[in-house]
Write a protein that holds these residues in place. Structure first.
Motif, PDB file in Angstrom:
ATOM      1  N   TYR A  27       0.819  -1.215   0.000  1.00  0.00           N
ATOM      2  CA  TYR A  27       0.000   0.000   0.000  1.00  0.00           C
ATOM      3  C   TYR A  27       0.855   1.269   0.000  1.00  0.00           C
ATOM      4  N   TRP A  31       0.550   4.860  -2.280  1.00  0.00           N
ATOM      5  CA  TRP A  31       0.594   6.292  -1.919  1.00  0.00           C
ATOM      6  C   TRP A  31       1.667   7.008  -2.727  1.00  0.00           C
ATOM      7  N   TRP A  35       1.262  10.302  -5.350  1.00  0.00           N
ATOM      8  CA  TRP A  35       2.042  11.544  -5.262  1.00  0.00           C
ATOM      9  C   TRP A  35       2.887  11.750  -6.506  1.00  0.00           C
ATOM     10  N   TRP A  43      -7.358  14.378  -0.705  1.00  0.00           N
ATOM     11  CA  TRP A  43      -7.264  14.780   0.709  1.00  0.00           C
ATOM     12  C   TRP A  43      -6.619  16.158   0.867  1.00  0.00           C
ATOM     13  N   GLY A  83       2.448  10.940   7.964  1.00  0.00           N
ATOM     14  CA  GLY A  83       1.648  11.049   6.733  1.00  0.00           C
ATOM     15  C   GLY A  83       1.200  12.483   6.554  1.00  0.00           C
ATOM     16  N   GLY A  85       1.338  14.620   4.173  1.00  0.00           N
ATOM     17  CA  GLY A  85       0.841  15.151   2.905  1.00  0.00           C
ATOM     18  C   GLY A  85       1.695  16.315   2.454  1.00  0.00           C
ATOM     19  N   GLU A 104       6.760  11.510   5.798  1.00  0.00           N
ATOM     20  CA  GLU A 104       6.060  11.017   4.606  1.00  0.00           C
ATOM     21  C   GLU A 104       6.821   9.846   4.015  1.00  0.00           C
ATOM     22  N   VAL A 105       6.042   8.890   3.535  1.00  0.00           N
ATOM     23  CA  VAL A 105       6.634   7.748   2.858  1.00  0.00           C
ATOM     24  C   VAL A 105       7.003   8.139   1.428  1.00  0.00           C
ATOM     25  N   GLY A 141      10.137   8.349   5.360  1.00  0.00           N
ATOM     26  CA  GLY A 141      10.181   7.085   6.083  1.00  0.00           C
ATOM     27  C   GLY A 141       8.795   6.501   6.255  1.00  0.00           C
ATOM     28  N   ASP A 142       8.804   5.279   6.737  1.00  0.00           N
ATOM     29  CA  ASP A 142       7.566   4.552   7.012  1.00  0.00           C
ATOM     30  C   ASP A 142       7.294   4.674   8.514  1.00  0.00           C
ATOM     31  N   PHE A 143       6.138   5.188   8.845  1.00  0.00           N
ATOM     32  CA  PHE A 143       5.728   5.381  10.241  1.00  0.00           C
ATOM     33  C   PHE A 143       6.038   4.172  11.115  1.00  0.00           C
ATOM     34  N   TYR A 165      -4.197  13.259  11.459  1.00  0.00           N
ATOM     35  CA  TYR A 165      -5.372  13.666  10.683  1.00  0.00           C
ATOM     36  C   TYR A 165      -5.251  12.990   9.321  1.00  0.00           C
ATOM     37  N   THR A 166      -6.301  12.314   8.938  1.00  0.00           N
ATOM     38  CA  THR A 166      -6.313  11.561   7.675  1.00  0.00           C
ATOM     39  C   THR A 166      -5.084  10.668   7.511  1.00  0.00           C
ATOM     40  N   PHE A 167      -4.542  10.188   8.614  1.00  0.00           N
ATOM     41  CA  PHE A 167      -3.516   9.148   8.534  1.00  0.00           C
ATOM     42  C   PHE A 167      -4.142   7.825   8.985  1.00  0.00           C
TER      43      PHE A 167
HETATM   44  N1  SAH Z   1      -2.435  14.300   6.567  1.00  0.00           N
HETATM   45  C1  SAH Z   1      -2.275  14.788   5.217  1.00  0.00           C
HETATM   46  C2  SAH Z   1      -2.212  13.665   4.170  1.00  0.00           C
HETATM   47  C3  SAH Z   1      -3.281  12.614   4.250  1.00  0.00           C
HETATM   48  S1  SAH Z   1      -3.199  11.340   3.013  1.00  0.00           S
HETATM   49  C4  SAH Z   1      -3.344  15.782   4.891  1.00  0.00           C
HETATM   50  O1  SAH Z   1      -4.281  15.974   5.674  1.00  0.00           O
HETATM   51  O2  SAH Z   1      -3.286  16.391   3.821  1.00  0.00           O
HETATM   52  C5  SAH Z   1      -2.230  10.122   3.854  1.00  0.00           C
HETATM   53  C6  SAH Z   1      -0.736  10.363   3.674  1.00  0.00           C
HETATM   54  O3  SAH Z   1      -0.039   9.355   4.403  1.00  0.00           O
HETATM   55  C7  SAH Z   1      -0.268  10.230   2.222  1.00  0.00           C
HETATM   56  O4  SAH Z   1       0.374  11.424   1.841  1.00  0.00           O
HETATM   57  C8  SAH Z   1       0.686   9.039   2.230  1.00  0.00           C
HETATM   58  O5  SAH Z   1       1.773   9.181   1.327  1.00  0.00           O
HETATM   59  C9  SAH Z   1       1.126   8.963   3.684  1.00  0.00           C
HETATM   60  N2  SAH Z   1       1.460   7.611   4.172  1.00  0.00           N
HETATM   61  C10 SAH Z   1       0.735   6.476   3.986  1.00  0.00           C
HETATM   62  N3  SAH Z   1       1.296   5.443   4.652  1.00  0.00           N
HETATM   63  C11 SAH Z   1       2.394   5.938   5.272  1.00  0.00           C
HETATM   64  C12 SAH Z   1       3.370   5.361   6.146  1.00  0.00           C
HETATM   65  N4  SAH Z   1       3.344   4.068   6.482  1.00  0.00           N
HETATM   66  N5  SAH Z   1       4.346   6.159   6.631  1.00  0.00           N
HETATM   67  C13 SAH Z   1       4.396   7.486   6.310  1.00  0.00           C
HETATM   68  N6  SAH Z   1       3.497   8.087   5.490  1.00  0.00           N
HETATM   69  C14 SAH Z   1       2.511   7.324   4.982  1.00  0.00           C
END
Ligand code: SAH
Length: 285
Positions: A27, A31, A35, A43, A83, A85, A104-105, A141-143, A165-167
């Motif tokens: 997944y 993402w 991008w 989002w 995440g 954005g 951000e990933v 990086g990956d969270f 937010y939206t993560f």
């Molecule tokens: N919070 C932002 C983006 C939301 S979309 C806003 O409100 O605009 C979710 C974001 O999480 C995407 O940009 C995606 O690239 C990032 N993402 C998804 N999985 C991730 C992970 N494991 N580690 C870091 N970032 C991640």
């Protein structure tokens, strides 16, 4: 830009079609691909979240000063946005005085963050002249992994504020136990460490899939109360919880939960009523 073809009954566009190609651990590539293409980022609101701003303004007593004073030593607290954005909320946190980290990933997302910072610095005036502006750091990086912490030279549990937010809703629900556990590994101990969740979409039918996946307050509460544990969902995708169960010592405590006075438009229903909720969380251990 709204993804009209995938729009659903809640009016929230869904990226589920796109993610069919990126199952399981792939997944994150999904993402990155969004991008890299850059033409389907539903989002992206073009501004920081008014609900976060409100929480920082009115929650200052609970959150404390963005500056830590130890004797003569003055250190800025660290805020993390997983995440992030295009990074609007990271810029907002820095304007309140935190040293703010946008994770951000996607490399392309981080490029967009740097451009946004260069272009819109003026839109985020320093809130308190005595506190001043914090430093902004963008990190790839990956969270769920530690390598980005190592790159930053930080230990686990270094963050005084984490903002989601939206993560949460961007992640497949199968990742929620790991998402909750990860917060216990990143957040500083109470009372200094606070997690702020702006909860969205709270009223979506879980059977509609995602992202964004249905994220009612109960989902945050159950997962953060029992980090790392599988939480039962019923066949309609709603959480089945035991109301009398003791919270886990390893879990986070919800210290505040409210309807914000302002939020992004897509956090409201068709009548304009705010459906987003804000919660504040602290470690219990
Ligand atoms: N919070 C932002 C983006 C939301 S979309 C806003 O409100 O605009 C979710 C974001 O999480 C995407 O940009 C995606 O690239 C990032 N993402 C998804 N999985 C991730 C992970 N494991 N580690 C870091 N970032 C991640």
């Amino acid at each position: 830009m709204a993804d009209k073809d995938n729009s659903n009954t809640t009016g929230v566009s869904s990226l589920s079609g796109h993610f069919e190609k990126y199952q399981g651990d792939r997944y994150v590539e999904g993402w990155a691909d969004l991008w890299n293409k850059g033409d389907n980022l539903p989002w992206d609101k073009g501004a920081s979240n008014p609900a976060l701003e409100e929480t920082l303004v009115y929650g200052d007593k609970v959150l404390g000063s963005p500056i830590e004073q130890e004797g003569e030593q003055r250190r800025r607290k660290k805020a993390l946005v997983p995440g992030c954005g295009r990074g609007y909320d990271v810029l907002l946190l820095a304007s309140f005085g935190y040293d703010a980290y946008g994770l951000e990933v996607s490399e392309a997302a981080l490029e967009a963050c740097k451009q946004e910072e260069a272009k819109s610095g003026e839109k985020y005036p320093v809130r308190n002249q005595e506190v001043g502006r914090g430093k902004v750091t963008w990190v790839q990086g990956d969270f769920f992994k530690d390598d980005w912490l190592e790159k930053l030279g930080l230990e686990r549990n270094s963050f005084h504020l984490i903002y989601d937010y939206t993560f949460f809703c961007a992640l497949n629900p199968s990742l929620r136990p790991k998402w909750a556990l990860r917060h216990t590994q990143l957040l500083a101990p109470a009372p200094w460490g606070n997690l702020i969740t702006v909860e969205f979409p709270t009223h979506k039918d879980p059977l509609e899939g995602g992202p964004p996946f249905a994220s009612p307050p109960k989902a945050y509460l159950e997962h953060l109360s029992y980090p790392g544990e599988d939480i039962p969902y019923d066949s309609k995708g709603s959480i089945r919880s035991d109301p009398l169960r003791e919270p886990s010592d390893k879990g986070l405590e919800r210290i505040a939960h409210f309807q914000p006075m302002q939020t992004h438009e897509w956090g409201k229903d068709e009548k304009g009523e705010i459906r987003d909720r804000v919660s504040l969380w602290r470690r219990r251990d």
